[in-house]
Design an enzyme around this catalytic site. Sequence first.
Site, PDB file in Angstrom:
ATOM      1  N   ASN A 289     -39.022  13.647   6.545  1.00 30.71           N
ATOM      2  CA  ASN A 289     -39.178  13.606   7.998  1.00 30.71           C
ATOM      3  C   ASN A 289     -39.753  14.922   8.517  1.00 30.71           C
ATOM      4  OD1 ASN A 289     -37.586  10.994   8.960  1.00 30.71           O
ATOM      5  ND2 ASN A 289     -36.487  11.898   7.238  1.00 30.71           N
TER       6      ASN A 289
ATOM      7  N   GLU B 101     -37.190   9.554   2.172  1.00 29.75           N
ATOM      8  CA  GLU B 101     -38.115   9.886   3.258  1.00 29.75           C
ATOM      9  C   GLU B 101     -38.260  11.401   3.355  1.00 29.75           C
ATOM     10  OE1 GLU B 101     -37.528   8.112   7.087  1.00 29.75           O
ATOM     11  OE2 GLU B 101     -37.141   6.108   6.266  1.00 29.75           O
TER      12      GLU B 101
ATOM     13  N   LYS C 230     -39.528  -2.091   4.500  1.00 36.71           N
ATOM     14  CA  LYS C 230     -39.548  -1.384   5.780  1.00 36.71           C
ATOM     15  C   LYS C 230     -40.973  -1.026   6.168  1.00 36.71           C
ATOM     16  CE  LYS C 230     -38.303   2.970   3.424  1.00 36.71           C
ATOM     17  NZ  LYS C 230     -37.291   4.048   3.377  1.00 36.71           N
TER      18      LYS C 230
ATOM     19  N   ARG D 205     -29.015  13.302   5.212  1.00 38.11           N
ATOM     20  CA  ARG D 205     -30.080  14.089   5.821  1.00 38.11           C
ATOM     21  C   ARG D 205     -29.908  15.552   5.378  1.00 38.11           C
ATOM     22  NH1 ARG D 205     -33.281  13.834  10.218  1.00 38.11           N
ATOM     23  NH2 ARG D 205     -33.889  11.883   9.183  1.00 38.11           N
TER      24      ARG D 205
ATOM     25  N   ASP E 174     -34.461  12.794   3.425  1.00 36.89           N
ATOM     26  CA  ASP E 174     -33.444  11.752   3.334  1.00 36.89           C
ATOM     27  C   ASP E 174     -33.220  11.408   1.867  1.00 36.89           C
ATOM     28  OD1 ASP E 174     -33.272  11.745   6.048  1.00 36.89           O
ATOM     29  OD2 ASP E 174     -34.299   9.836   6.347  1.00 36.89           O
TER      30      ASP E 174
ATOM     31  N   ARG F 150     -28.013  -0.193   7.000  1.00 34.46           N
ATOM     32  CA  ARG F 150     -28.661   1.041   7.437  1.00 34.46           C
ATOM     33  C   ARG F 150     -27.627   2.082   7.836  1.00 34.46           C
ATOM     34  NH1 ARG F 150     -32.063  -1.439  12.210  1.00 34.46           N
ATOM     35  NH2 ARG F 150     -29.960  -2.279  12.553  1.00 34.46           N
TER      36      ARG F 150
ATOM     37  N   LYS G  10     -42.736   8.092   5.346  1.00 33.83           N
ATOM     38  CA  LYS G  10     -42.373   7.194   4.245  1.00 33.83           C
ATOM     39  C   LYS G  10     -43.215   7.494   3.003  1.00 33.83           C
ATOM     40  CE  LYS G  10     -39.732   4.797   7.125  1.00 33.83           C
ATOM     41  NZ  LYS G  10     -40.031   5.480   8.399  1.00 33.83           N
TER      42      LYS G  10
ATOM     43  N   ARG H 259     -25.051   9.828   6.551  1.00 32.02           N
ATOM     44  CA  ARG H 259     -24.978   8.801   7.595  1.00 32.02           C
ATOM     45  C   ARG H 259     -24.553   7.492   6.925  1.00 32.02           C
ATOM     46  NH1 ARG H 259     -30.959  10.073   9.099  1.00 32.02           N
ATOM     47  NH2 ARG H 259     -30.875  10.124   6.825  1.00 32.02           N
TER      48      ARG H 259
END
Length: 322
Positions: free
Chosen positions: A290, A288, A167, A217, A280, A240, A132, A232
């Site tokens: 990842n 984000e 979050k 993604r 993301d 979400r 994050k 997504r």
Amino acid sequence: MKLAFLADPLAGFKTYKDSTYAMMVEAARRGYELYAFEQRALALDGGGVRANVDRITLTGNPRSDDHHQPHDWYRAEPIGVQPLSQFDAVINRKDPPFDMEYIYTTYLLELAVQQGARVLNDPTAVRNHNEKLAIAQFPQFITPTLVTRDEARLRAFHAEHQDIILKPLDGMGGTGVFRIKADAMNLGAIIETLTDNGAHSIMAQRFIPEIVTGDKRILVIGGELVPFSLARIPQGTEVRGNLAAGGLGVAQPLSARDREIGEALGPVLASRGLLLVGLDVIGDCLTEVNVTSPTCFQEITQQTGFDVAAMFIDAVEKAVRA
């Protein structure tokens, strides 16, 4: 080449969509030896970092859904405790939560690197890139963001932006993500819950309405972009888009903005030892970075024909030769 995978229990893999499984299949196709061990099998023993390792043979009988027997896609042959330096590469695919045990694992893997092991992604880089918080290193690409444990600051952020996301900093799969609209319904209770009454810092971000078209993604492998993202898309009343939260995954070509973000971050992150990264992006904003166990290999390959696993194993081979 001998590849060892640090992963969660293989018996729990959903092989019809698991990215680590796709990596294993491609490596086996090239004739490489496959090994696997779990986080709990890792130890510092007599000054060396070793793990209790299994030799893995793929049976060619993957699970197409959740109803097959759990062990039918592989056979495991225990080979005992082995130094990590004996493998050509150790692929770290341990899923979050990124808790203290995960931190301890990065310390052990860091020692293994010093002892001659090649670990991908580099454990120091993984530890230094909270998925994050890492976005703050690239402020030109992010929505207004606040990280704090202070309730007054969080309330002020909401008062300014009216529609926000809250979050935790250590979650995955959309766990603990809340949207608070202008009416501030349950804002206090959500702040208390996520911060544990001020004990833990959390992230607040201005809501990005483009989430309706998907949380994209974008995979970066060896500093290079996979040419398709997986959008997504949230379903029903869900905010979400995460697949684990019921999002629908739709592969699509990268947009110009996607490429701008990926081409700016890719070489930087690769130079830090991050061979595989999942960026993301919602709308035009990076949300984000990842680095633990990025996914979406199979969804992209199945929908576009682009072989993500082959690109990844190519990058592993290049890293081993370097």
